[in-house]
Design a protein around this motif. Structure first.
Motif, PDB file in Angstrom:
ATOM      1  N   VAL A 211      63.560  70.397   9.042  1.00  0.00           N
ATOM      2  CA  VAL A 211      63.220  70.657   7.643  1.00  0.00           C
ATOM      3  C   VAL A 211      63.256  72.157   7.422  1.00  0.00           C
ATOM      4  CG1 VAL A 211      61.542  70.207   5.810  1.00  0.00           C
ATOM      5  CG2 VAL A 211      61.624  68.709   7.810  1.00  0.00           C
TER       6      VAL A 211
ATOM      7  N   ARG B 212      54.475  79.592   8.078  1.00  0.00           N
ATOM      8  CA  ARG B 212      55.130  80.315   9.182  1.00  0.00           C
ATOM      9  C   ARG B 212      56.649  80.223   9.077  1.00  0.00           C
ATOM     10  NH1 ARG B 212      53.191  79.193  15.130  1.00  0.00           N
ATOM     11  NH2 ARG B 212      55.162  80.289  15.420  1.00  0.00           N
TER      12      ARG B 212
ATOM     13  N   LEU C   5      59.849  68.842  12.739  1.00  0.00           N
ATOM     14  CA  LEU C   5      58.744  67.948  12.401  1.00  0.00           C
ATOM     15  C   LEU C   5      58.834  66.706  13.286  1.00  0.00           C
ATOM     16  CD1 LEU C   5      56.433  66.855  10.705  1.00  0.00           C
ATOM     17  CD2 LEU C   5      58.056  66.438   8.850  1.00  0.00           C
ATOM     18  N   ASP C   6      57.849  66.546  14.133  1.00  0.00           N
ATOM     19  CA  ASP C   6      57.812  65.419  15.071  1.00  0.00           C
ATOM     20  C   ASP C   6      56.719  64.452  14.652  1.00  0.00           C
ATOM     21  OD1 ASP C   6      56.195  64.466  17.799  1.00  0.00           O
ATOM     22  OD2 ASP C   6      58.366  64.267  17.935  1.00  0.00           O
TER      23      ASP C   6
ATOM     24  N   VAL D  99      61.536  74.087  10.326  1.00  0.00           N
ATOM     25  CA  VAL D  99      60.465  73.347  10.977  1.00  0.00           C
ATOM     26  C   VAL D  99      61.068  72.185  11.752  1.00  0.00           C
ATOM     27  CG1 VAL D  99      58.452  71.872  10.558  1.00  0.00           C
ATOM     28  CG2 VAL D  99      58.758  73.989   9.243  1.00  0.00           C
TER      29      VAL D  99
ATOM     30  N   TRP E 171      52.460  73.059  19.538  1.00  0.00           N
ATOM     31  CA  TRP E 171      52.593  72.330  18.285  1.00  0.00           C
ATOM     32  C   TRP E 171      51.552  72.778  17.269  1.00  0.00           C
ATOM     33  CZ3 TRP E 171      56.791  69.483  17.557  1.00  0.00           C
ATOM     34  CH2 TRP E 171      57.464  68.954  18.663  1.00  0.00           C
ATOM     35  N   ILE E 172      52.008  72.979  16.042  1.00  0.00           N
ATOM     36  CA  ILE E 172      51.122  73.154  14.900  1.00  0.00           C
ATOM     37  C   ILE E 172      50.841  71.764  14.359  1.00  0.00           C
ATOM     38  CG2 ILE E 172      50.989  74.076  12.539  1.00  0.00           C
ATOM     39  CD1 ILE E 172      52.919  76.299  13.510  1.00  0.00           C
ATOM     40  N   THR E 173      49.628  71.541  13.882  1.00  0.00           N
ATOM     41  CA  THR E 173      49.289  70.218  13.336  1.00  0.00           C
ATOM     42  C   THR E 173      48.932  70.265  11.860  1.00  0.00           C
ATOM     43  OG1 THR E 173      47.004  70.503  14.090  1.00  0.00           O
ATOM     44  CG2 THR E 173      48.510  69.352  15.581  1.00  0.00           C
ATOM     45  N   ASP E 174      48.982  71.448  11.275  1.00  0.00           N
ATOM     46  CA  ASP E 174      48.691  71.605   9.842  1.00  0.00           C
ATOM     47  C   ASP E 174      49.987  71.870   9.094  1.00  0.00           C
ATOM     48  OD1 ASP E 174      48.003  73.768   7.499  1.00  0.00           O
ATOM     49  OD2 ASP E 174      46.447  72.229   7.718  1.00  0.00           O
ATOM     50  N   PHE E 175      50.269  70.994   8.121  1.00  0.00           N
ATOM     51  CA  PHE E 175      51.525  71.053   7.388  1.00  0.00           C
ATOM     52  C   PHE E 175      51.713  72.405   6.702  1.00  0.00           C
ATOM     53  CE2 PHE E 175      54.884  68.144   6.248  1.00  0.00           C
ATOM     54  CZ  PHE E 175      55.448  68.694   5.108  1.00  0.00           C
TER      55      PHE E 175
ATOM     56  N   ALA F 296      52.398  75.327   9.048  1.00  0.00           N
ATOM     57  CA  ALA F 296      53.753  75.302   9.607  1.00  0.00           C
ATOM     58  C   ALA F 296      54.771  75.854   8.618  1.00  0.00           C
ATOM     59  CB  ALA F 296      54.122  73.881  10.018  1.00  0.00           C
ATOM     60  N   PHE F 297      54.661  75.427   7.368  1.00  0.00           N
ATOM     61  CA  PHE F 297      55.667  75.861   6.387  1.00  0.00           C
ATOM     62  C   PHE F 297      55.430  77.305   5.939  1.00  0.00           C
ATOM     63  CE2 PHE F 297      58.670  72.538   5.823  1.00  0.00           C
ATOM     64  CZ  PHE F 297      58.051  71.456   6.411  1.00  0.00           C
TER      65      PHE F 297
ATOM     66  N   ILE G  90      62.559  65.495  12.807  1.00  0.00           N
ATOM     67  CA  ILE G  90      63.183  65.882  11.550  1.00  0.00           C
ATOM     68  C   ILE G  90      63.282  67.408  11.483  1.00  0.00           C
ATOM     69  CG2 ILE G  90      63.050  65.709   9.034  1.00  0.00           C
ATOM     70  CD1 ILE G  90      61.260  63.252   9.413  1.00  0.00           C
TER      71      ILE G  90
ATOM     72  N   ARG H 181      60.214  60.197  15.837  1.00  0.00           N
ATOM     73  CA  ARG H 181      61.041  60.621  14.712  1.00  0.00           C
ATOM     74  C   ARG H 181      61.025  62.144  14.690  1.00  0.00           C
ATOM     75  NH1 ARG H 181      61.862  58.169   9.552  1.00  0.00           N
ATOM     76  NH2 ARG H 181      63.502  59.348   8.514  1.00  0.00           N
TER      77      ARG H 181
ATOM     78  N   ILE I 189      59.755  76.210  14.022  1.00  0.00           N
ATOM     79  CA  ILE I 189      58.305  76.122  13.918  1.00  0.00           C
ATOM     80  C   ILE I 189      57.975  74.668  14.239  1.00  0.00           C
ATOM     81  CG2 ILE I 189      56.278  76.396  12.457  1.00  0.00           C
ATOM     82  CD1 ILE I 189      57.856  79.013  12.992  1.00  0.00           C
ATOM     83  N   PRO I 190      57.331  74.393  15.374  1.00  0.00           N
ATOM     84  CA  PRO I 190      57.094  73.013  15.784  1.00  0.00           C
ATOM     85  C   PRO I 190      55.843  72.432  15.139  1.00  0.00           C
ATOM     86  CG  PRO I 190      56.442  74.506  17.549  1.00  0.00           C
ATOM     87  CD  PRO I 190      56.933  75.361  16.420  1.00  0.00           C
ATOM     88  N   LEU I 191      56.035  71.352  14.402  1.00  0.00           N
ATOM     89  CA  LEU I 191      54.945  70.707  13.668  1.00  0.00           C
ATOM     90  C   LEU I 191      54.847  69.259  14.109  1.00  0.00           C
ATOM     91  CD1 LEU I 191      52.867  70.462  11.313  1.00  0.00           C
ATOM     92  CD2 LEU I 191      54.829  70.080   9.793  1.00  0.00           C
TER      93      LEU I 191
END
Lengths: 150, 33
Positions: free
Chosen positions: A46, B17, B27-28, B25, B7-11, B14-15, A44, A42, A20-22
């Protein structure tokens, strides 16, 4: 990463299929503090519980980023004691990306996951020989040195 | 699948999903400047 790596077709397909790309700005709180971000890029890995399994800083070329992501999947599986999934990912790195920066660590973890599966020192010794023969200058070869005595 | 990461931009999204799809995830963190 935006100019070269993320637009790469293999990279984007791999990310889409396996993660899931965030994307978060490095000054966004509380995330920047929570993940101790001091430099970008960066990347990561998770898990869904919020546990970090791999954290990388700096630029990756596409041909290095995919094996790094596979290693992230392997380390996630290893940390969650999903050893068969872990070993599958590690084997893929060593088979498909043997010259990548991720390969020596994959060889080391192959020994560790093999030992955790069999409780036999042979897996660790095999890892030592793989590292000595194929990646002799790597830091992982040095970490595996004690396994030569098994 | 094309050549674009969506890209998802909401924390939380994302979690949520990640839990639904049983995927980790990626996380970039990027420099916004």
């Amino acid at each position: 990463m935006d100019a070269v790596t993320y637009p790469d077709e293999q990279v984007s397909a791999f990310i889409t299929e396996n993660f899931i790309p965030l994307r978060i700005a490095s000054d966004a709180e509380p995330y920047s503090t929570d993940f101790m971000v001091q430099w970008t890029p960066r990347s990561i890995v998770v898990d869904s519980f919020g546990k970090v399994h791999q954290s990388e800083v700096g630029f990756f070329r596409p041909e290095e980023f995919v094996p790094s992501l596979v290693l992230g999947l392997a380390k996630t599986a290893f940390d969650q004691d999903q050893l068969e999934a872990c070993k599958k990912h590690l084997a893929a790195i060593l088979a498909d990306y043997p010259d990548s920066a991720a390969a020596p660590e994959a060889a080391y973890l192959q020994g560790a996951s093999g030992y955790k599966t069999t409780h036999q020192g042979g897996a660790l010794k095999d890892a030592y020989h793989t590292l000595k023969d194929t990646y002799p200058e790597s830091g992982w070869a040095k970490r595996a040195l004690p396994y030569r005595l098994l | 699948m094309g050549n674009t990461v969506e890209w998802i931009t909401d924390f939380k999204e994302a979690f949520d999903r990640a839990n639904e799809e049983k995927k980790p995830v990626l996380l970039d963190f990027f420099n916004p400047q």
